[in-house]
Design an enzyme around this catalytic site. Structure first.
Site, PDB file in Angstrom:
ATOM      1  CG  ASP A 493      -2.104  -0.742   1.171  1.00 61.63           C
ATOM      2  OD1 ASP A 493      -2.562  -0.834  -0.007  1.00 61.63           O
ATOM      3  OD2 ASP A 493      -2.470  -1.494   2.324  1.00 61.63           O
TER       4      ASP A 493
HETATM    5  C1  BGC Z   1       0.516   1.286   6.296  1.00 63.59           C
HETATM    6  C2  BGC Z   1       0.184   0.334   5.577  1.00 63.59           C
HETATM    7  C3  BGC Z   1      -1.280   0.002   5.379  1.00 63.59           C
HETATM    8  C4  BGC Z   1      -1.948   1.139   4.723  1.00 63.59           C
HETATM    9  C5  BGC Z   1      -3.529   1.313   4.846  1.00 63.59           C
HETATM   10  C6  BGC Z   1      -0.216   2.543   5.629  1.00 63.59           C
HETATM   11  O1  BGC Z   1       0.016   3.790   6.518  1.00 63.59           O
HETATM   12  O2  BGC Z   1       1.808   1.498   6.265  1.00 63.59           O
HETATM   13  O3  BGC Z   1       0.676  -0.957   5.940  1.00 63.59           O
HETATM   14  O4  BGC Z   1      -1.649  -1.039   4.618  1.00 63.59           O
HETATM   15  O5  BGC Z   1      -1.389   2.477   5.495  1.00 63.59           O
HETATM   16  O6  BGC Z   1      -4.168   2.602   4.489  1.00 63.59           O
HETATM   17  C1  NOJ Z   2      -1.570  -3.700   5.436  1.00 59.81           C
HETATM   18  C2  NOJ Z   2      -2.548  -3.940   4.431  1.00 59.81           C
HETATM   19  O1  NOJ Z   2      -3.668  -4.198   5.381  1.00 59.81           O
HETATM   20  C3  NOJ Z   2      -2.365  -4.900   3.390  1.00 59.81           C
HETATM   21  O2  NOJ Z   2      -3.461  -4.947   2.668  1.00 59.81           O
HETATM   22  C4  NOJ Z   2      -1.015  -4.642   2.700  1.00 59.81           C
HETATM   23  O3  NOJ Z   2      -0.906  -5.404   1.891  1.00 59.81           O
HETATM   24  C5  NOJ Z   2       0.016  -4.488   3.674  1.00 59.81           C
HETATM   25  N1  NOJ Z   2      -0.458  -3.287   4.715  1.00 59.81           N
HETATM   26  C6  NOJ Z   2       1.437  -3.922   2.757  1.00 59.81           C
HETATM   27  O4  NOJ Z   2       1.214  -2.661   2.641  1.00 59.81           O
END
Ligand code: BGC
Ligand code: NOJ
Length: 821
Positions: A493
């Site tokens: 993400d």
């Molecule tokens: C996090 C990710 C997460 C995303 C969701 C980010 O700040 O690092 O792990 O999936 O937010 O919006």
């Molecule tokens: C957390 C999110 O829930 C997941 O969908 C994503 O793949 C990971 N972060 C990596 O960014």
């Protein structure tokens, strides 16, 4: 250092110190009513949706840590003259934090028991949600260990949340005027907004006669006081306050007389109840809650025998669930995690997605599309009916162009536009969850279920058509290297290649300053190959030869694109940025190698035959593996890169910027198994296995019984410290890696496969697995080196590694897998 120990026989983790490095929590509830409960009874509860139907108010980021939740205070009615005995105390330690003579918290499957002793009074409270009910029980057992009688007041208290947790935390100008309660026969009903559009209320009830109550917070606490020193408890008598606005609470006082050595139970119930919209009031023209349907429930659960029965049913529910798959291996961390805690965490992530934990506020996120599909992967065998339902819910939110809302709300089951769509990996995960469902159940009818797009009536198409559109979505969005365009982000993400945000506070996920026509993802390419191969198998099974051929061609083309633009010589590249420059390549100064494409591309079969998979995995070992797990990429980004987005916003070593992002580690374990390296796969498995890290709880900090999303990487000053426990795809993926690939007991379309790739030092292991109505007793016995398998099924040798479908009526089967040669 440890703060407790595993009691595997009872399937509990026992915490012996209340002041764990972080609150160590558990979950209550199985279906609609859920609660989070910490080892000191902190936390909150909600009905279905942690944002919209919150029962207990919780203050986040608070200090002292975790000081909201379920409060019980004990007070001797004739205060002791002994200066070491406090006037009142919390038997769960918080919120008074008065030192207890003994303390023990047992987190089990869907329940938590906190037992403590102070000044000869033992208090043990078992918290759980009966199956099928929308209420939680706090079953308090008090024992007088002194040799003289004691008269105690027991105070129970919760601070009600005015339903929408976000609104509750922000909209004071309205909310401080709307709180309403009713108190009848000692039962406290919280009915804010019941007068208008709500038909639900919460209640607090008790098995003993209530001798005092409070419903206005400040009357109970006293002005400028906290939950650690409520003035009404100090005075020994609640004030009978009725909340009109401000902060409605439920607080009850009961008196318990205990002779020397005597034991008594006090049952406290916190519940949620709905009335029919046209039958809310009694009498109908009043504003008084109609209590006809709730009172029988309350009367039932204030009875100790009913509570005990409900608890036994919960136990049985978990006995049955966990018995579906049990293993006995030479490694205790494996046994414990597979048989108990990892399966349990898989269930919790299935229920809660990423919504409510001590790291997810329950306010911010709905159910993730990608997340939920992955959570399902580990869940299939537990409750396939619920998995089926969830798959259909997810598919019905899919967009007509094959894309997906990134999230949906569990209460409405609709896609939620807060984060929008265009995370270009999202739709492919649906194929993986459906494939896993088919492999587990053989229920091919699911593919005929007619489901709408974006929940719009009239747009229904069989699930199979949804899967086709998922594939097409990728094919419609290829970039200049014939690799999939990344969109807002892919699995990662934080890899926001079209974002280019230079304004503080903008969301990295939803800001898009580029058209998105250039940046490509090698990860999605790998995922596409994996998913399209499943589509080939599915189309084959359905006799759709033309489709199968088309998918096969798409696979070949994508594989060719990966080898020509996604291979860096020693490992797979990660992406192309908006300037069409490679990322995750030796050409980069930072972010030369990423874990995700090494995992997913090998899992998709790339390079497994020709040695390039091994080369990629050796590069992982060389550049990314650490003693605490495998980091996400190297070198870490040392500064913010406008063209990379959130990934470079994190200080080096945290989260996606070279943290040990545990979700990705099992991909490498699976990949190592696929190339036949069981020692390596298992070594990686143990590095992040929470139980194996129990000894370093002071470093790890999170619960030793569940996976955390992240462990700080080697670039971080707090290397080895975990964060974001519980709600993470790590749960499902580790479960898959260990059970299906290392232990090798793997559902396929044609039956259950047994193809272990275990450590060379293991002589074998045993497992029992229920699969399509048959209970398989599997013994794996090593007779030589290597991973070759010869199967004997019920005493007869069979060809290959898939157990042939047994004859009708066969319910049990013994399988011996001879390993090695
Ligand atoms: C996090 C990710 C997460 C995303 C969701 C980010 O700040 O690092 O792990 O999936 O937010 O919006
Ligand atoms: C957390 C999110 O829930 C997941 O969908 C994503 O793949 C990971 N972060 C990596 O960014």
């Amino acid at each position: 250092m440890r703060y407790g120990y595993f009691d595997d026989e009872h399937r509990e983790y026992v915490i012996e110190h209340p002041d764990t490095p972080l609150p160590w929590i558990n979950y209550l509830g199985s279906q609609d009513y859920f609660g989070l409960i910490s080892n000191t009874a902190g936390g909150y509860s909600f009905y279905k949706d942690p944002r919209l139907r919150r029962l207990i108010r919780y203050r986040y980021n608070n200090s002292p840590l975790d000081s909201s939740g379920r409060f019980i205070y004990l007070r001797e009615d004739s205060p002791s003259t002994n200066p070491s005995v406090p006037l009142f105390w919390s038997p769960s330690w918080q919120p008074t934090r008065f030192p207890l003579d003994e303390y023990e918290c047992r987190h089990g499957m869907g329940y938590t028991t906190i037992r403590s002793r102070l000044a000869g009074i033992e208090a043990s409270t078992r918290y759980f949600v009966p199956l099928g009910e929308n209420l939680e029980i706090w079953e308090l057992t008090l024992s007088n260990l002194r040799d003289e009688p004691v008269q105690l007041s027991v105070f129970s208290a919760v601070e009600f949340n005015l339903w929408d947790a976000m609104d509750d935390a922000t909209n004071f100008q309205r909310n401080l005027s709307i709180g309403e309660v009713e108190v009848v026969d000692g039962i406290i009903y919280h009915k804010t907004e019941y007068r208008e559009r709500r038909n639900h209320f919460a209640y607090l009830a008790c098995s003993e006669p209530v001798v005092g109550f409070d419903t206005q917070r400040e009357a109970f606490l006293g002005l400028y006081r906290g939950w650690d020193s409520p003035s009404a408890v100090e005075a020994g008598q609640l004030t009978g306050s009725i909340a009109h606005g401000w902060q409605p609470i439920g607080a009850q006082q009961v008196k318990i007389q205990l002779n020397a050595g005597e034991k008594k139970k006090v049952i406290i119930i916190l519940g949620y109840h709905e009335n029919p919209v046209d039958d809310k009031f009694d009498p109908p023209d009043s504003q008084t809650i109609n209590k006809r349907s709730v009172l029988p429930i309350i009367r039932k659960y204030v009875q100790p025998e009913e509570v005990e029965n409900a608890f036994q049913s919960l136990r049985l529910y978990w006995d049955e669930l966990l018995s579906i798959f049990q293993v006995t291996t030479p490694n205790k961390h494996t046994n414990r995690m597979v048989n108990i805690w990892n399966a349990y965490q898989v269930m919790i992530t299935f229920n809660l997605s990423r919504s409510a934990s001590y790291f997810e506020s329950g306010i911010g996120r709905g159910m993730g599309f990608r997340d939920t599909n992955q959570d399902l992967l580990g869940f299939m065998h537990l409750l396939p009916k619920r998995a089926r339902e969830r798959i259909l819910d997810l598919a019905a939110t899919q967009l007509p162009n094959g894309g997906a809302y990134h999230q949906y709300q569990p209460l409405t089951k609709r896609g939620n536009n807060d984060v929008g769509s265009n995370f270009n990996d999202d739709p492919l995960w649906l194929i993986l969850s459906v494939a896993a469902y088919l492999k587990e159940t053989g229920d091919w009818d699911i593919l005929d279920e007619a489901l709408p797009y974006d929940n719009q009536p009239g747009t229904e198409e069989p699930l199979y058509g949804h899967l086709q559109r998922s594939i097409q979505y990728t094919l419609d969005r290829l970039g200049q290297h014939e690799l999939p365009l990344i969109g807002r982000a892919d699995w990662n993400d934080c890899l926001n290649l079209n974002c280019f945000s230079d304004s503080p506070g903008q969301s990295f996920q939803t800001t898009a300053n580029k058209e998105g026509k250039v940046a490509e993802s090698v990860f999605i390419a790998g995922l596409f190959v994996l998913a399209a191969k499943e589509m080939m198998a599915i189309a084959d099974h359905l006799g759709k030869a033309g489709h199968a051929e088309a998918y096969s061609k798409a696979v070949q083309e994508m594989v060719a694109a990966i080898w020509s633009a996604g291979w860096d010589g020693e490992w797979f590249r990660r992406a192309y940025d908006d300037f069409a420059r490679a990322l995750g390549s030796k050409e980069n100064d930072e972010g030369k190698i990423f874990i995700e494409p090494q995992g997913i591309c090998v899992m998709a079969g790339l390079g497994v035959e020709d040695g390039r998979a091994v080369q990629a995995l050796n590069s992982v070992d060389k550049h990314l593996a650490t003693t605490h797990g495998i980091v996400l990429q190297q070198p870490a980004f040392s500064k913010y890169y406008l063209h990379l987005g959130e990934i470079s916003s994190y200080p080096p070593g945290y989260k996606e910027n070279a943290g040990i992002f545990c979700h990705t580690n099992p991909w490498i374990m699976i990949a190592e198994s696929m190339v036949g390296r069981g020692d390596k796969a298992f070594d990686y498995y143990l590095r992040i296995n929470p139980s194996a890290r129990e000894e370093i709880s002071d470093v790890h900090k999170c619960e030793p019984y569940v996976y955390a999303q992240m462990i700080a990487g080697k670039d971080a000053p707090t290397y080895g410290e975990a964060k974001n426990s519980w709600l993470t795809g790590t749960a499902a993926w580790n479960y898959i890696a260990i059970t299906q690939w290392i232990l090798g007991i793997r559902p396929t379309y044609d039956g259950l496969q047994v193809a272990p790739v275990i450590p060379s030092t293991w002589d074998g292991f045993e497992a029992v697995r229920n699969y399509r109505g048959v209970r398989y007793e599997i013994r794996v016995k090593r007779k030589g080196q290597g991973n070759a398998v010869k199967l004997d099924v019920d005493g007869k040798p069979v060809r290959g590694t898939v157990i042939p479908q047994p004859a009708d009526g066969v319910k049990k089967s013994r399988v011996v897998a001879w390993l090695g040669q």
